[in-house]
Design an enzyme around this catalytic site. Sequence first.
Site, PDB file in Angstrom:
ATOM      1  N   VAL A 627       0.850  -1.183   0.000  1.00  0.00           N
ATOM      2  CA  VAL A 627       0.000   0.000   0.000  1.00  0.00           C
ATOM      3  C   VAL A 627       0.891   1.239   0.000  1.00  0.00           C
ATOM      4  O   VAL A 627       1.775   1.368   0.848  1.00  0.00           O
ATOM      5  CB  VAL A 627      -0.899   0.035   1.266  1.00  0.00           C
ATOM      6  CG1 VAL A 627      -1.825   1.249   1.209  1.00  0.00           C
ATOM      7  CG2 VAL A 627      -1.701  -1.239   1.410  1.00  0.00           C
ATOM      8  N   GLU A 685      -1.594   1.405 -16.325  1.00  0.00           N
ATOM      9  CA  GLU A 685      -1.280   0.051 -16.795  1.00  0.00           C
ATOM     10  C   GLU A 685      -1.458   0.076 -18.315  1.00  0.00           C
ATOM     11  O   GLU A 685      -2.126   0.953 -18.843  1.00  0.00           O
ATOM     12  CB  GLU A 685      -2.270  -0.951 -16.184  1.00  0.00           C
ATOM     13  CG  GLU A 685      -2.176  -1.104 -14.671  1.00  0.00           C
ATOM     14  CD  GLU A 685      -0.873  -1.735 -14.214  1.00  0.00           C
ATOM     15  OE1 GLU A 685      -0.388  -2.653 -14.895  1.00  0.00           O
ATOM     16  OE2 GLU A 685      -0.310  -1.286 -13.197  1.00  0.00           O
ATOM     17  N   ASP A 696      -7.639  -2.610  -7.918  1.00  0.00           N
ATOM     18  CA  ASP A 696      -6.368  -2.468  -7.229  1.00  0.00           C
ATOM     19  C   ASP A 696      -6.547  -1.655  -5.936  1.00  0.00           C
ATOM     20  O   ASP A 696      -6.001  -1.989  -4.889  1.00  0.00           O
ATOM     21  CB  ASP A 696      -5.380  -1.787  -8.181  1.00  0.00           C
ATOM     22  CG  ASP A 696      -3.993  -1.770  -7.617  1.00  0.00           C
ATOM     23  OD1 ASP A 696      -3.452  -2.873  -7.396  1.00  0.00           O
ATOM     24  OD2 ASP A 696      -3.466  -0.675  -7.342  1.00  0.00           O
ATOM     25  N   LYS A 700      -6.089  -2.703  -1.805  1.00  0.00           N
ATOM     26  CA  LYS A 700      -5.388  -1.944  -0.762  1.00  0.00           C
ATOM     27  C   LYS A 700      -6.313  -1.681   0.426  1.00  0.00           C
ATOM     28  O   LYS A 700      -5.902  -1.755   1.586  1.00  0.00           O
ATOM     29  CB  LYS A 700      -4.859  -0.637  -1.341  1.00  0.00           C
ATOM     30  CG  LYS A 700      -3.724  -0.901  -2.337  1.00  0.00           C
ATOM     31  CD  LYS A 700      -3.298   0.345  -3.075  1.00  0.00           C
ATOM     32  CE  LYS A 700      -2.183  -0.010  -4.053  1.00  0.00           C
ATOM     33  NZ  LYS A 700      -1.902   1.059  -5.011  1.00  0.00           N
TER      34      LYS A 700
END
Length: 840
Positions: A627, A685, A696, A700
Amino acid sequence: MDKVQLPKGDMWAVHKFGGTCVGTSQRIKNVADIIINDDSERKLVVVSAMSKVTDMMYDLINKAQSRDDSYISALDAVLEKHQSTALDLLDGDDLAAFLSQLHHDINNLKAMLRAIYIAGHVTESFSDFVVGHGELWSAQMLSFVVRKNGLDCKWMDTREVLIVNPTSSNQVDPDFLESERRLEKWFSQNSSKIIIATGFIASTPKNIPTTLKRDGSDFSAAIMGALFRARQVTIWTDVDGVYSADPRKVSEAVILRTLSYQEAWEMSYFGANVLHPRTIIPVMRYDIPIVIRNIFNLSAPGTMICRPATEDEDGQRLEAPVKGFATIDNLALVNVEGTGMAGVPGTASAIFGAVKDVGANVIMISQASSEHSVCFAVPEKEVKAVAEALQSRFRQALDAGRLSQVAVIPNCSILAAVGQKMASTPGVSATLFNALAKANINVRAIAQGCSEYNITVVVKREDCIRALRAVHSRFYLSRTTIAMGIIGPGLIGGTLLDQLRDQAAVLKEEFNIDLRVMGITGSRSMLLSEVGIDLSRWRELLKEKGQVADLEKFTLHVHGNHFIPNTVLVDCTADSNVASFYHDWLRKGIHVITPNKKANSGPLDKYLKLRALQRQSYTHYFYEATVGAGLPIISTLRGLLETGDRILRIEGIFSGTLSYIFNNFTGTKAFSEVVAEAKEAGYTEPDPRDDLSGTDVARKVIILARESGLKLELSDIPVQSLVPEPLRASASAEEFMKQLPEFDKDLSRERQDAEESGEVLRYVGVVDAVNQKGNVELRRYSKDHPFAQLSGSDNIIAFTTTRYKEQPLIVRGPGAGAQVTAGGIFSDILRLASYLGAPS
Ligand code: ADP
Ligand code: ASP
Ligand code: MG
């Protein structure tokens, strides 16, 4: 003839040359030079058989006894070895005299071996007679060579002088008085300034040839030293002295400059075969120092064994409390256990009486003070007989339940730590056991001699070398030498390797942290090293020397088979398959460090199992970089929780990409244009949907939620995806980018609405600890809120807690990118080093 009185005392220097020192003709010449160059007034030299010869002699006996007639050719080989050595060294009458003696001896041996062959049996005195010939020959050859140099020199067959009594335990006790008497007589007839004496051999009081048992030449030299009251006994061998551990097992062992008699005794008793354990007793009586030196390296000063000068003027002890470590293999533990033993006089004596009756050698004893159990170690080959003797001796007590069991634990080894007063120095045993615990080695039994010179632990045989290396490195290496395996040398892993390369020297010199990368593996190929990969060339090496990747083999290599006790695997992949191994690794005592989110955000039960395992063991699992990359998020959260604060809410911008996009989505450009820009700049990405979907961020959130104690699954977190519904199925990233502008108006409107009320849009993750839930969504924040002030691709995380209630605790900074992510992993590695005992 006048009787020559034997002079005794300081004028004598005793030298002992081991088998390797006289292994070839050239080496024998070399030994003669050393003798000649020693300017002592008088010299007594003890020699071993040429190297391997004693083994060859024992082999002759075994062959003859088992009626294998190849003993004849084996004897020829012995003859040939000595004959050719003599031909190199001697000539004229000397050569003739020696060869005639040699042939005479060989003929006798042939006859004796023939008798043994016929009988199919050998007695100890026959065997001792045969095996002692190696020393007879080497001593004669050496004395011829010394004499050839014009020096006054006699050779001594020590069977005429050294008288020993056999004992029950395969040892002999020298009879000093009788030996001294015989020595005086011998000297009166052979007076000389240089005497070359045979090691190893002696006689019984009835003049029957015997030996001082394997490796006994050191003992011979010590007895001679005592008989002559010599100034010093020098033992010449093939290593620079006594090492802190067997140099064949611990490559980083160091030479010990001095040892006390007790320390040397303990080291050799517990397996350091550089010195025969009984060597110490005779010299200690007269305070004669022993020096161990390397014949192949005369510049090395060697190890001096003497009475210790332990205190300096201030009464301070000068030497380290721990000197060395040694091991004995092939042992078994016997444990006699039962409540009926407590307070019953004579139990211990009955146990050891029974052990003595079968002639077994007890190497170590440990008894729990409750008297509940007595545990001792004996050689593996004797344990069967010991166990049977105990079973029958205690039959009644076992039947009546007073003894619960006589248990045998096979395949054990002893590891001994040796040092003057070490056992009474606070902290030493703690450090020792700590090193074992951290290397995940299970200690089966412990004994500490009252002498305080050693602490002995019994471990499983397969753990023994690892245990030896672990404790040795704790006391002698950097306190924190860590073997590392790097999985995934891509962008982040590669950056980490480069950072390690740049920092390794500083860490080693200034912080005593020794990090060694023993392996690097990608998905296709891996690079392994025994001593540590040269990080300045890891990319080329991986290409040139890489082998087919195999994670199991990789793990085995990094964790096993070398001298570094601590192992860490650093997973720099984003692969859930790699993450599925963490549990297994931690169980094996391998520490794990990773930026990979898959384990901590995967199925809850697996996560809980992993954390439970890690808490119970001495292994560590660090994942700060999962994180906020290198930002201190997890450690801040841990600090709050551990000091008793209560988390109410964690809210943050956890995605560098989405941070960038919304920081730049100010109304001048359409949303799709900002995304295209971000993609162009390499912030997203390859397929921006991977960022925009929010998965994503959800991972986290789940990591922080679980860290805060919430038991949530990833599927419990509602995620607002920014990928418009119809585009989720688009075939490619290009397709998606082409169609994205069609959906711009929704977000434009939202942004406009927010702006009108003085607010901005931010894509955030929230852990709501009060209501035990989490979510990921687009939220509006007033323009003066810290989240509205961000720039670039920064992350920002706000912790609202009981202590930080009015104003949250905020951590802000770059939360993505290879350098900072690798930096986060690196700082976890250093955290591990400090947990393992690196200085702060
Ligand atoms: P020699 O034939 O000279 O008597 P040994 O083979 O008996 O020689 O003893 C020397 C060997 O002892 C060394 O080569 C070394 O491998 C081994 N050894 C074991 N432990 C130690 C130690 N702690 N220090 C030095 N040598 C050791
Ligand atoms: N030659 C004997 C042996 O090998 C004695 C010695 O070298 O110490 O056991
Ligand atoms: Mg030896």
